[in-house]
Write a protein that holds these residues in place. Sequence first.
Motif, PDB file in Angstrom:
ATOM      1  N   ALA A 182       0.833  -1.200   0.000  1.00  0.00           N
ATOM      2  CA  ALA A 182       0.000   0.000   0.000  1.00  0.00           C
ATOM      3  C   ALA A 182       0.867   1.251   0.000  1.00  0.00           C
ATOM      4  CB  ALA A 182      -0.929  -0.003   1.212  1.00  0.00           C
ATOM      5  N   GLY A 183       1.945   1.240   0.763  1.00  0.00           N
ATOM      6  CA  GLY A 183       2.875   2.361   0.741  1.00  0.00           C
ATOM      7  C   GLY A 183       3.519   2.526  -0.617  1.00  0.00           C
ATOM      8  N   TRP A 184       3.848   1.413  -1.240  1.00  0.00           N
ATOM      9  CA  TRP A 184       4.443   1.422  -2.578  1.00  0.00           C
ATOM     10  C   TRP A 184       3.465   2.022  -3.582  1.00  0.00           C
ATOM     11  CZ3 TRP A 184       3.545  -0.724  -7.379  1.00  0.00           C
ATOM     12  CH2 TRP A 184       4.623  -0.782  -8.258  1.00  0.00           C
ATOM     13  N   LEU A 231      -0.998   5.442  -7.106  1.00  0.00           N
ATOM     14  CA  LEU A 231      -1.874   4.384  -7.591  1.00  0.00           C
ATOM     15  C   LEU A 231      -2.847   3.984  -6.492  1.00  0.00           C
ATOM     16  CD1 LEU A 231       0.826   2.136  -9.281  1.00  0.00           C
ATOM     17  CD2 LEU A 231      -0.684   3.766 -10.403  1.00  0.00           C
ATOM     18  N   ALA A 232      -4.035   3.606  -6.898  1.00  0.00           N
ATOM     19  CA  ALA A 232      -5.026   3.095  -5.955  1.00  0.00           C
ATOM     20  C   ALA A 232      -5.691   1.884  -6.589  1.00  0.00           C
ATOM     21  CB  ALA A 232      -6.077   4.162  -5.644  1.00  0.00           C
ATOM     22  N   CYS A 233      -6.067   0.944  -5.757  1.00  0.00           N
ATOM     23  CA  CYS A 233      -6.789  -0.217  -6.270  1.00  0.00           C
ATOM     24  C   CYS A 233      -7.866  -0.588  -5.257  1.00  0.00           C
ATOM     25  CB  CYS A 233      -5.854  -1.385  -6.565  1.00  0.00           C
ATOM     26  SG  CYS A 233      -5.000  -2.063  -5.153  1.00  0.00           S
ATOM     27  N   SER A 234      -8.796  -1.374  -5.704  1.00  0.00           N
ATOM     28  CA  SER A 234      -9.900  -1.773  -4.835  1.00  0.00           C
ATOM     29  C   SER A 234      -9.382  -2.702  -3.743  1.00  0.00           C
ATOM     30  CB  SER A 234     -10.975  -2.495  -5.655  1.00  0.00           C
ATOM     31  OG  SER A 234     -10.482  -3.746  -6.091  1.00  0.00           O
ATOM     32  N   PRO A 235     -10.099  -2.791  -2.628  1.00  0.00           N
ATOM     33  CA  PRO A 235      -9.686  -3.726  -1.573  1.00  0.00           C
ATOM     34  C   PRO A 235      -9.592  -5.160  -2.081  1.00  0.00           C
ATOM     35  CG  PRO A 235     -11.370  -2.244  -0.733  1.00  0.00           C
ATOM     36  CD  PRO A 235     -11.250  -1.982  -2.208  1.00  0.00           C
ATOM     37  N   GLU A 236     -10.499  -5.532  -2.981  1.00  0.00           N
ATOM     38  CA  GLU A 236     -10.483  -6.886  -3.521  1.00  0.00           C
ATOM     39  C   GLU A 236      -9.218  -7.134  -4.337  1.00  0.00           C
ATOM     40  OE1 GLU A 236     -13.121  -4.755  -4.244  1.00  0.00           O
ATOM     41  OE2 GLU A 236     -14.482  -5.482  -2.699  1.00  0.00           O
ATOM     42  N   LYS A 267      -3.267   2.451 -13.890  1.00  0.00           N
ATOM     43  CA  LYS A 267      -3.457   3.758 -14.529  1.00  0.00           C
ATOM     44  C   LYS A 267      -4.228   3.610 -15.840  1.00  0.00           C
ATOM     45  CE  LYS A 267      -1.413   6.846 -11.973  1.00  0.00           C
ATOM     46  NZ  LYS A 267      -2.068   8.026 -11.454  1.00  0.00           N
ATOM     47  N   HIS A 268      -4.809   2.441 -16.054  1.00  0.00           N
ATOM     48  CA  HIS A 268      -5.541   2.152 -17.281  1.00  0.00           C
ATOM     49  C   HIS A 268      -6.708   3.125 -17.440  1.00  0.00           C
ATOM     50  CE1 HIS A 268      -7.975  -0.184 -20.165  1.00  0.00           C
ATOM     51  NE2 HIS A 268      -6.813  -0.654 -20.549  1.00  0.00           N
ATOM     52  N   HIS A 297      -8.855   3.062   0.769  1.00  0.00           N
ATOM     53  CA  HIS A 297      -8.295   1.779   1.201  1.00  0.00           C
ATOM     54  C   HIS A 297      -6.775   1.805   1.089  1.00  0.00           C
ATOM     55  CE1 HIS A 297      -7.009  -2.416   0.358  1.00  0.00           C
ATOM     56  NE2 HIS A 297      -7.704  -2.618   1.465  1.00  0.00           N
ATOM     57  N   THR A 298      -6.277   2.233  -0.060  1.00  0.00           N
ATOM     58  CA  THR A 298      -4.830   2.283  -0.258  1.00  0.00           C
ATOM     59  C   THR A 298      -4.191   3.299   0.686  1.00  0.00           C
ATOM     60  OG1 THR A 298      -5.175   1.695  -2.576  1.00  0.00           O
ATOM     61  CG2 THR A 298      -3.023   2.593  -1.990  1.00  0.00           C
TER      62      THR A 298
END
Length: 186
Positions: A69-71, A77-82, A132-133, A157-158
């Motif tokens: 998450a730190g990376w 960048l962010a992504c969903s928890p799933e 980043k899509h 979340h991230t």
Amino acid sequence: MAVQTPARRRPAMKTRAICVKPPQRGPAALEGAVPELLEMIRRRFYAKGPPAHFHRDRRMLLYAITWPAGWLDSRGLACSPERYQALIVERIEVICAHGDPARYGAYFPAYLLKCLQEWFQHRSDELYAELKHIRNAIDRVLGSVGVASEVQLHARHTELLAATHRLLHAHRPRRVVSDNGQLSLF
């Protein structure tokens, strides 16, 4: 006069209700992801040992699973928890299949951290392109129009995991390296 006996009843079939939990969304998904990952690690790698070993390593394991998450946060960048959970679970599956976690014993959390760091650094371009899509940019645009709640939750979340990682990093016990060239007073 014939005596009638009661008709035999068929025993009632016992039915079990099968409860399928829908995937969690919202704050519950944020709170549940890390404990689920820790529990999976405990079952996979600490089941045969005493419970004290898992509790001894819990803080470093938490540090390892929040490192990505730190990376991600440092790269915007962010992504969903799933998706985040899937990334970690995939790495754990690879460790189970190809690694030798038993060999590392008390150093397993460091081994897990190193595996995560190497994978994220090795796959950084692919992961960057995926996250980043254009569909993610469209999600952000839709979020600004009015469907913002889910997009904001993914970004939160991230950020939350990255903040946890920074907190753990700040309070991590440091090793003291002695200088053999200096004489001791005792």
